[in-house]
Design an enzyme around this catalytic site. Structure first.
Site, PDB file in Angstrom:
ATOM      1  N   SER B 149       0.833  -1.207   0.000  1.00  0.00           N
ATOM      2  CA  SER B 149       0.000   0.000   0.000  1.00  0.00           C
ATOM      3  C   SER B 149       0.871   1.262   0.000  1.00  0.00           C
ATOM      4  CB  SER B 149      -0.945  -0.053   1.219  1.00  0.00           C
ATOM      5  OG  SER B 149      -1.937   0.908   1.081  1.00  0.00           O
ATOM      6  N   ASP B 226      -9.929  -5.682  -3.485  1.00  0.00           N
ATOM      7  CA  ASP B 226      -9.384  -4.674  -2.581  1.00  0.00           C
ATOM      8  C   ASP B 226     -10.272  -3.426  -2.656  1.00  0.00           C
ATOM      9  OD1 ASP B 226      -7.860  -2.635  -1.427  1.00  0.00           O
ATOM     10  OD2 ASP B 226      -5.949  -3.497  -2.149  1.00  0.00           O
ATOM     11  N   HIS B 260      -7.227  -6.107   0.767  1.00  0.00           N
ATOM     12  CA  HIS B 260      -6.051  -5.286   1.045  1.00  0.00           C
ATOM     13  C   HIS B 260      -5.293  -5.745   2.288  1.00  0.00           C
ATOM     14  CE1 HIS B 260      -3.949  -1.616  -0.092  1.00  0.00           C
ATOM     15  NE2 HIS B 260      -3.882  -1.233   1.196  1.00  0.00           N
TER      16      HIS B 260
END
Lengths: 786, 282
Positions: B149, B226, B260
């Site tokens: 991320s 995600d 995620h």
């Protein structure tokens, strides 16, 4: 021991006449152990004077008990001694003696005796007296025996009386050995010659009157005293021990000579035996030969005799018949004459003139006619028989042939020997079991054939002097029948049995285009060079190094039944591989070698599987597709080829481990590349089923799209740099099939799949274009990571 | 630059440790996790830096990513720093989860009041490697970087801004084009000011356009489910398009069904370790 007892008995029980004593030598050693050796000296010391000494010696009273014991045993053992004496020289008596002793139950006595002896001997030794030795060396004086021992020596002396030197020698040797078993005797040094000598001398010196020198002139031992004053006064003398030594040496030499002679004679005897056998054989053979020939001759003669007799009889009969016929006709003639005479006489008596005249005219006519006939008085045949020619030539020939060689027997043809064949030649051997004289052999052969009519024309005959022949210009891997006959002046032998030989096969031909290999193995297949089947094949490997060029075979694999073999190899090497075919006749020449590099996995394309629109270019590794649809639609379709997907399968070596290859693609070419089972459906697209795994490249309006297809499924993967050279790594053990952008070592995707079977590379084009396949390259290090 | 060991746990024959030190760059105490594989006891090992995402500390990765076994096998030292300075007493630093504490964004801040402490780019690029190389058996020439991320963004910009410094780079669901997304706009605006052109220096998609060569193998995994992907925070397509344009080799894998979370990371962490090992151990 029994033998020794026997000796003792001999001396004590025998009548001790002077003469016998005299012949017995010399004061022997005081110990029985030495008695075996005393016989050496029997002749040497045969002095009569010595006998006189003995009675003077102290009596054997002190040894009474011992003497008694020994006497008992000695009596029973006397027979054994006789037995021994009857033995030939050189015969090993020890065993016999022991057996006899056992037989007579002497063992106990013997032990007792030994015990007693031992005790006495040992007890007497310590007070060894040195006084006597006199002129003898210190050795002789070191120890001495006292009276009891002497008693024994006395008895032993006498035992030697009747025997011949050599005989006794052997016996006594045997005894000595026998005695050696007893601990006491062995302690005494096992009666070596010198020991016994010592004892001898000692015994003598003890008497003062014993002989101590040797008169060389008289060949007798004498006392030193005699040398000075006696009859030996002027004779040459020698010290007794040295004289003994030299004599023994002499004896020993003679013994050796005798042994040599024995060996020679034995050899000669066995040689004679052989000759004997040979003579018997040879003469037996000749007897047979004579028998056969004379029988033949006699038969022929008898036949001739019969013939002659018959001819003679016939002649006789004919002659007699002729004579008889003549006799008959002669008689008839006579009758006619008589009748005519009678008739004429009657006529003369006729009174009637007319009648007479009438009859006379007829009569005269008849007479005239009769007299006109000639009377043959010649013998129609001779009484003696005709001269006949008798033909003895056959007999002569037969008689002559008795001393000439017979026609040979049939040779024996050998079975095919190993390595006797090449592809075009055979070495055939044969031999004769008999000693026949052979001028030459006639060797015949023909190929073994199932077609009967071809037999005659194919037969060949050769004239050979030797008992072997190499026939060339034959067909490979073919059976030939051979048989031989032997010939000499007398004729030809019957033919031998027929023996089948087979030529070696032709070298196989390796299918170079179908060789598959990888780092650790190679799959080689070949065609047989022959029509006929062969037994097996062998593969020869030559590992190539920098120095050598592959002439040395480093490994062979034998007994391969089929025209294909999987060979285990070492990675990153080069090999020359040859194949030979084998049959009973041997191995063929090597095939043309093929070169194999184990750098990487090398495979080839399986043209049978190619879609009709897919072309394989000349290099064999570039596939191309010009058009997606075929307007004519009549392209040949093989059973095994892809029908929908314009694809082809490769042939990958069925071997575990890692296999890597690369495919060069154009950026705008759409393709599917990967692996598939051999039986993957030909009507399906690659990757659309569970028997194929492949990477697919398609061009969408927006981008290059890459799919990694198995069972029609693909992960969603974007690849920003279209690979131009795709590396494919198949790793059976890790259950992985990985794709790489080989130019930049970029890993693209990995299938994790446990391959149940071996797979093959697969390639397909979805737009016109070409794929260049590169195999045989090493796995790049970046692809080889675990 | 004294190190203080906070914890040490044996793991796959190696040790997972946490250290604390005073950072010169960040002017505060910083913690980092370091995994020392068994190989490190006898040899110098390459170092793989992991950059975590928003809100994370050094703990998230070392406790959730399950990377230890692969790292032990390949002999990689894995260093996981914190995601921002902490306890700097800057006003508003703890106000939101996507800015300030736990959201350093791997930039060197130029705006007050952040510019003193929020220098995560320099910390990760210079101070931390120096510290690690000075205290552990590392091979300074061999290092790589990866992250998740915001950390994925950090990994990409570190690799793209320093050609040749890192042997390889990879990312899980990285923020690929921060100047185009809400998170990025907030953070970059806060740390760098309102001049958007300055932001581009920390934008992977922008950096690719000026990346000099293609000797960088980039692996990106992205969960298809995600929520931040669909929310337009990550924008991988922009990055891929830029890479395709510039012929920068990227393998981007859109993983069906993954979100995620660290569950997603744990699923593919081995592929990433292997990806880096290929270059670090070459």
């Amino acid at each position: 021991m029994s033998s020794r007892s026997g000796s003792a008995k001999d001396c004590e029980t025998s009548d001790q006449t002077p003469s016998r004593s005299a012949s017995s030598p010399v004061p022997e050693s005081s110990d029985t152990e030495a008695e075996g050796l005393i016989f050496y000296h029997m002749d040497l010391y045969g002095s009569k004077e010595r006998f006189d000494i003995f009675p003077e010696e102290p009596s054997c009273q002190e040894e009474r008990s011992l003497g008694d014991t020994r006497r008992e045993s000695a009596e029973s053992a006397s027979s054994s001694e006789k037995f021994q004496h009857s033995q030939e020289a050189g015969y090993d008596l020890e065993k016999e003696v022991a057996e006899l002793a056992k037989m007579y139950g002497l063992d106990e006595d013997r032990e007792k005796e030994l015990e007693l002896l031992g005790r006495h001997v040992e007890s007497r030794w310590p007070p060894a007296r040195t006084e006597k030795a006199g002129s003898q060396g210190s050795v002789y004086t070191a120890s001495k025996s006292s009276s009891p021992v002497k008693d024994q020596s006395q008895s032993t002396k006498k035992q030697g009386l009747p025997s011949e030197a050599s005989q006794d020698e052997d016996q006594s040797k045997a005894r000595a050995e026998d005695e050696a078993e007893s601990p006491i005797w062995s302690k005494e040094g096992l009666s070596s010659g010198s020991v016994s000598d010592e004892w001898n001398s000692q015994a003598v010196s003890e008497e003062e009157e014993a002989a101590d020198v040797f008169c060389c002139t008289c060949k007798t031992p004498i006392r030193a005293f005699d040398k000075l004053f006696g009859e030996h006064k002027d004779h040459e003398v020698a010290q007794l021990p040295s004289a003994v030594e030299s004599e023994k040496e002499e004896t020993h030499k003679n013994m050796c000579k005798l042994e040599e002679q024995i060996a020679q004679l034995e050899n000669f005897a066995s040689h004679l035996e052989e000759i004997f056998i040979t003579v018997e054989e040879n003469f037996g053979r000749q007897e047979q030969n004579f028998e056969v020939h004379y029988n033949d001759a006699v038969q022929v003669l008898a036949q001739k005799y019969e013939e002659q007799l018959e001819a003679l009889g016939e002649e006789k009969r004919q002659k007699l018949e002729t004579l008889y016929g003549q006799l008959v006709s002669c008689g008839e003639h006579l009758d006619t004459c008589k009748e005519l005479t009678d008739t004429t006489q009657e006529l003369c008596r006729e009174n009637d003139k007319a009648n007479f005249m009438k009859a006379a005219v007829t009569m005269v006519d008849r007479l005239g006619e009769f007299l006109k006939k000639e009377v043959n008085l010649e013998l129609s045949t001779l009484p003696d028989f005709e001269e006949r020619h008798i033909d003895f030539s056959e007999v002569e020939q037969l008689m002559n042939s008795i001393n000439t060689i017979p026609a040979p027997c049939a040779p024996v043809i050998s079975p095919q020997a190993p390595n006797a064949a090449t592809g075009t030649s055979l070495r055939v051997c044969w031999g004769l079991f008999s000693d026949d004289t052979v001028e030459y052999y006639q060797l015949c052969y023909k190929p073994v054939s199932n077609e009967r009519h071809s037999d005659e024309q194919a037969e060949h005959t050769l004239k050979v002097k030797e008992t072997y022949c190499t026939i060339s210009n034959l067909l490979p891997n073919t059976q030939y029948e051979f048989w031989a006959s032997a010939l000499n002046a007398s004729g030809i032998s019957p033919p031998s049995e027929r023996e089948v030989y087979v030529t070696a096969p032709s070298p196989p031909i390796i299918k170079t285009k179908k060789i598959l290999s990888c780092e650790n193995a190679a799959l080689v297949c070949w065609e047989s060079g022959d029509i006929n089947p062969v037994d097996s094949y062998m593969v020869e490997l030559s590992k190539l190094t920098d120095e050598e060029n592959g002439d040395t075979v480093t490994e062979s694999i034998v007994g391969i039944p089929n025209c294909e073999v999987l060979i285990h190899l070492q990675p990153r090497q080069s090999y020359h591989i040859c194949v030979r075919a084998l049959n009973l006749g041997g191995s063929s020449e090597r095939s043309e070698p093929v070169l194999i590099h184990t750098t990487g996995t090398y495979f080839c394309l399986n043209e049978d599987t190619a879609h009709p629109l897919l072309a394989i270019l000349d290099d064999g590794f570039t596939i191309a597709c010009d058009q997606l649809e075929n307007p004519e639609c009549d392209l040949p379709v093989y059973d095994n080829s892809f029908t929908r997907c314009i694809g082809i399968l490769g042939s990958l070596i069925p071997f575990p481990g890692k296999h890597y290859w690369e495919v060069e693609v154009e950026e705008d070419t759409e393709y599917r590349i990967g692996v598939a089972f051999e039986n993957t459906p030909r009507h399906a697209y690659l990757g659309a089923n569970n028997s194929s795994w492949c990477m697919r490249h398609i061009i969408t309006p927006s981008r290059h799209k890459y799919e990694f297809l198995h069972s029609g499924m693909t992960p969603d993967i974007r690849i920003t740099l279209p690979p131009r050279r795709i590396g494919i790594l198949l790793h059976y053990e890790n259950c992985r099939l990985s794709f790489f952008n080989a130019d930049i070592a970029q890993h693209l995707y990995t299938f994790n799949s446990h391959f149940q079977h071996y797979v093959h590379p697969c390639f397909a084009l979805e737009t016109p274009g070409i794929l260049r396949i590169h195999s045989g390259i090493a796995v790049p290090p970046w692809a080889a990571l675990p | 630059m004294a190190l203080k060991q906070v914890s040490s746990n044996k793991c796959f024959e190696g040790f997972q440790k946490v250290f604390e030190h005073d950072s010169a760059e960040l002017k505060c105490k910083m913690k980092f996790g370091i995994y020392l594989p068994p190989k490190a006891e006898t040899a110098k090992c390459p170092v793989l830096y992991w950059l975590s995402g928003l809100t994370c500390t050094e703990q998230n990765f070392i406790t959730k990513a399950a990377f230890h076994q692969a790292a032990a096998e390949h002999g990689l030292i894995v260093v996981a720093p914190d995601t921002s300075p902490r306890g700097c007493n800057i006003e508003g630093e703890d106000e939101s989860w996507d800015f300030g504490t736990g959201a350093g964004f791997y930039v060197d801040a130029t705006e007050d009041p952040w510019k003193t402490n929020y220098r995560m780019y320099s910390y990760v690029k210079d101070e931390l490697p120096k510290l690690i190389n000075a205290n552990f058996p590392t091979d300074p020439e061999r290092m790589s970087v990866f992250g998740h991320s915001m950390g994925g963004h950090g990994a990409l910009i570190l690799a793209l801004k320093n050609p040749g410094k890192y042997k390889s780079v990879s990312a899980f669901a990285p923020i690929c084009n921060p100047i185009q997304c809400q998170w990025g706009k907030k953070a970059l605006g806060g740390y760098l000011g309102s001049d958007v052109s300055k932001w581009e220096a920390y934008d992977a998609t922008q950096l690719v356009k000026s990346y000099p060569d293609s000797n960088l193998d980039i692996l990106i995994d992205q969960g298809k489910d995600d929520q931040f992907l669909s929310a337009g925070q990550l924008l991988p397509d922009n990055f891929i398009a830029a890479c395709t344009e510039r012929k920068i080799p990227v393998v981007f894998r859109l993983q069906q069904g993954y979100d995620h979370s660290y569950f997603f990371i744990a699923t593919f962490i081995n592929d990433h370790i292997k990806h880096h090992a290929k270059y670090l151990n070459a």
